[in-house]
Enzyme design. Structure first.
Site, PDB file in Angstrom:
ATOM      1  N   HIS A 303       3.644  16.597 -43.457  1.00 54.96           N
ATOM      2  CA  HIS A 303       4.093  17.294 -42.241  1.00 54.96           C
ATOM      3  C   HIS A 303       5.062  16.423 -41.468  1.00 54.96           C
ATOM      4  O   HIS A 303       4.910  15.208 -41.376  1.00 54.96           O
ATOM      5  CB  HIS A 303       2.918  17.781 -41.397  1.00 54.96           C
ATOM      6  CG  HIS A 303       2.150  16.753 -40.635  1.00 54.96           C
ATOM      7  ND1 HIS A 303       2.528  16.296 -39.397  1.00 54.96           N
ATOM      8  CD2 HIS A 303       0.983  16.110 -40.918  1.00 54.96           C
ATOM      9  CE1 HIS A 303       1.637  15.429 -38.940  1.00 54.96           C
ATOM     10  NE2 HIS A 303       0.703  15.286 -39.849  1.00 54.96           N
ATOM     11  N   GLU A 349       2.108  21.223 -38.264  1.00 52.48           N
ATOM     12  CA  GLU A 349       0.775  20.878 -38.749  1.00 52.48           C
ATOM     13  C   GLU A 349      -0.136  20.550 -37.584  1.00 52.48           C
ATOM     14  O   GLU A 349      -1.318  20.913 -37.567  1.00 52.48           O
ATOM     15  CB  GLU A 349       0.863  19.699 -39.717  1.00 52.48           C
ATOM     16  CG  GLU A 349      -0.431  19.358 -40.442  1.00 52.48           C
ATOM     17  CD  GLU A 349      -1.295  18.315 -39.745  1.00 52.48           C
ATOM     18  OE1 GLU A 349      -2.358  17.966 -40.284  1.00 52.48           O
ATOM     19  OE2 GLU A 349      -0.899  17.833 -38.659  1.00 52.48           O
ATOM     20  N   GLU A 350       0.418  19.851 -36.601  1.00 51.32           N
ATOM     21  CA  GLU A 350      -0.373  19.426 -35.454  1.00 51.32           C
ATOM     22  C   GLU A 350      -0.775  20.589 -34.554  1.00 51.32           C
ATOM     23  O   GLU A 350      -1.592  20.419 -33.649  1.00 51.32           O
ATOM     24  CB  GLU A 350       0.389  18.375 -34.637  1.00 51.32           C
ATOM     25  CG  GLU A 350       0.725  17.094 -35.389  1.00 51.32           C
ATOM     26  CD  GLU A 350      -0.504  16.253 -35.711  1.00 51.32           C
ATOM     27  OE1 GLU A 350      -1.636  16.697 -35.412  1.00 51.32           O
ATOM     28  OE2 GLU A 350      -0.338  15.153 -36.269  1.00 51.32           O
TER      29      GLU A 350
END
Length: 545
Positions: A303, A349-350
């Site tokens: 990511h 992604e976070e």
């Protein structure tokens, strides 16, 4: 005419009396010209030989350079260097500093993607795709609050964000208080039998996705959901709900959950979460090799975004740099690739695996044949943690139908560390990174991890050094996750292990057959014993976001 040497050593000309002077001078001039011609011929031959030698030397040098740059008999892992990895990390750090100290989706993410794209265009001929998509996310407008109300003489017990609780991504908002009722896992409607409407559901993490748990709670008219973490973990439950919901969903520590269950009379909890739902536009970057079987695709992902509060150089600049250097060096070597490689840099992604989830669900919906072509997924996330352990994602925890393939991938990583005489261990497989959507869709996965917020045990300190009773990455999801937070030694080891595994699966003539047949249990001298039972972990956790 002939020469006579004088007393001072110089040659003097002597003329013959019977020969005319002009004739003698002419003959002498012809002789001089003949000598000069011979000298010129010799000198020209010398220059020609020198030029030929120079050309030969140049060709040898060029051939040596070509052989170095296109060594199809060498090892990819030997081409991965600390200097090259560090140069990528420096650029990502610079991008963060130019964007309020972050590479998050709304900050330095686009510049990060532009850098990776520029490097790929400069050093490879891969087919690049920028995949645009949008998603909804919740953004906190104020710090959240969570406290247990009116605990007798002690008054309210205030829980501390990050230490005691964490609001899950996609959580709804509320400013309310209500009694807490424990419902176990809270995954099914029957868990809420006799649940008082308007109460807060106290649940245990595991078995089902958080969205399923939240939907069941909402069906029972719960006003909020608390998700207590596993007994083996000290931090609050984190991650995402899995979709935007209207009620607060808050992760708490196992200790806080046990306290709420044990409190009598039934405790009342105050919850204040103020979130706003926003639509965000972003993009994934995908790079396909021009060679390799299109029906046997290896996805290699990491990511590209960070959390908003920090530059994210370990999380996940380390994986991003590894992925980028793998792509560049793989192209430069011109290896006999049998299977197509698809390098991917995922967005958001976070924020709940948004990029990889979009990629998988989009293929399943719109091009299922293309999804079937994917043979496996490698994922690289957090490879440079300063207080690291050297861990493989545990293939034994994959579902039955793909466990053999996952174990094969795990053993390939183990084989590299074994060859380098480096001690390694395994870590429980979960869905906390971008391999998760592939795993959920039935694809074999694998990777390595240096660790995040987990606490290093005494046994791990003995095996890997560092500091016990301290986070594997003390700067996890913090502003201090800068280039100074990265342990370059372990990053290089992990990046080289990734290259080792990638070369072997890329060159496999029958990749799916190789994954199926290559999972026999290997004897690893340098493998530390698990401190958990993978099947017990699998039963208790299942897979969840």
């Amino acid at each position: 005419m002939e020469g006579v040497t004088s007393s001072d050593g110089e040659e003097e000309m002597v003329f013959e009396e019977d020969v005319p002077l002009m004739q003698q001078l002419d003959e002498r001039d012809k002789t001089s010209r003949k000598h000069a011609k011979y000298i010129l011929i010799v000198f020209s031959i010398f220059l020609l030989l020198f030029a030929v030698a120079a050309v030969i030397v140049t060709l040898l040098v060029v051939m040596d350079v070509i052989e170095d740059d296109n060594d199809d008999d060498g090892e990819l892992w030997e081409r991965i260097t600390s200097d090259k990895l560090h140069s990528h990390l420096k650029k990502l750090q610079s991008i963060a500093m130019e964007n309020d100290g972050s590479r998050a989706v709304r900050l330095g993410y686009n510049a990060s993607l532009a850098y990776v794209q520029e490097q790929l265009e400069k050093h490879t001929d891969y087919e690049l795709t920028v995949q645009h998509f949008s998603f909804q996310q919740t953004v906190a407008l104020a710090p959240p609050e969570l406290r247990i109300v009116d605990m007798g003489p002690r008054g309210d017990v205030v829980l501390v964000e990050v230490i005691d609780f964490s609001v899950l991504r996609d959580s709804g908002s509320a400013d309310m208080q209500a009694p807490v009722y424990y419902v176990g896992l809270g995954c099914e409607d029957e868990d809420y039998e006799n649940f008082p409407a308007g109460s807060i559901a106290l649940t245990d993490r595991g078995t089902c996705p958080n969205l399923q748990r939240t939907d069941a709670a909402r069906a029972a008219n719960a006003s909020a959901v608390l998700v207590a973490n596993y007994a083996t973990e000290s931090e609050p439950t984190g991650g995402s709900v899995g979709g935007v919901v209207p009620i607060p969903v808050v992760g708490i520590t196992n200790k806080a959950g046990q306290f709420l269950r044990a409190t009598n009379p039934r405790p009342t909890v105050f919850v204040n979460v103020t979130n706003e739902v926003m639509t965000t536009n972003t993009m994934n970057l995908i790079a396909d090799t021009q060679v390799g079987d299109e029906n046997s695709v290896i996805v290699v992902g990491s990511h590209l975004d960070s959390v908003p509060v920090g530059p994210g150089i370990n999380d996940d600049g380390s994986g991003t740099s590894t992925n980028l250097e793998l792509a560049i060096q793989l192209f430069s070597m011109d290896l006999p690739i049998k299977n197509k490689i698809r390098f991917a840099w995922w967005s958001a992604e976070e924020l709940g695996l948004k990029g990889s989830t979009y990629y998988v669900t989009d293929l399943l919906k719109n091009d299922p044949e293309a999804f079937d072509q994917i043979a496996m997924d490698l994922n690289f996330d957090m490879l440079g943690s300063p207080n690291y352990f050297r861990a493989l994602m545990d293939g034994e925890m994959c579902p039955d139908e793909i466990r053999t393939q996952c174990v094969t991938i795990m053993n390939l990583f183990g084989s590299y560390f074994e060859s380098q005489e480096l001690v390694f261990t395994t870590t429980p497989l979960n869905n906390r990174s971008d391999h998760g959507p592939f795993l959920d869709a039935g694809k074999p996965v694998g990777g390595v991890k240096a660790g995040a917020e987990q606490i290093k045990t005494e046994e791990q300190r003995t095996l890997f050094g560092g500091y016990a009773n301290t986070n594997l990455d003390p700067c996890y999801h913090q502003h201090c996750d800068s280039i100074d937070n990265v342990n370059m030694e372990i990053l290089l080891q992990f990046a080289r292990s990734a290259a080792y595994v990638l070369q072997r699966v890329a060159e496999a003539s029958d990749l799916r057959g190789f994954l199926e047949s290559g999972a026999q249990e290997m004897e690893f001298k340098f493998r530390a014993k698990r401190d958990y039972d993978p099947q017990e972990e699998l039963r208790s956790r299942k897979f969840e976001l």
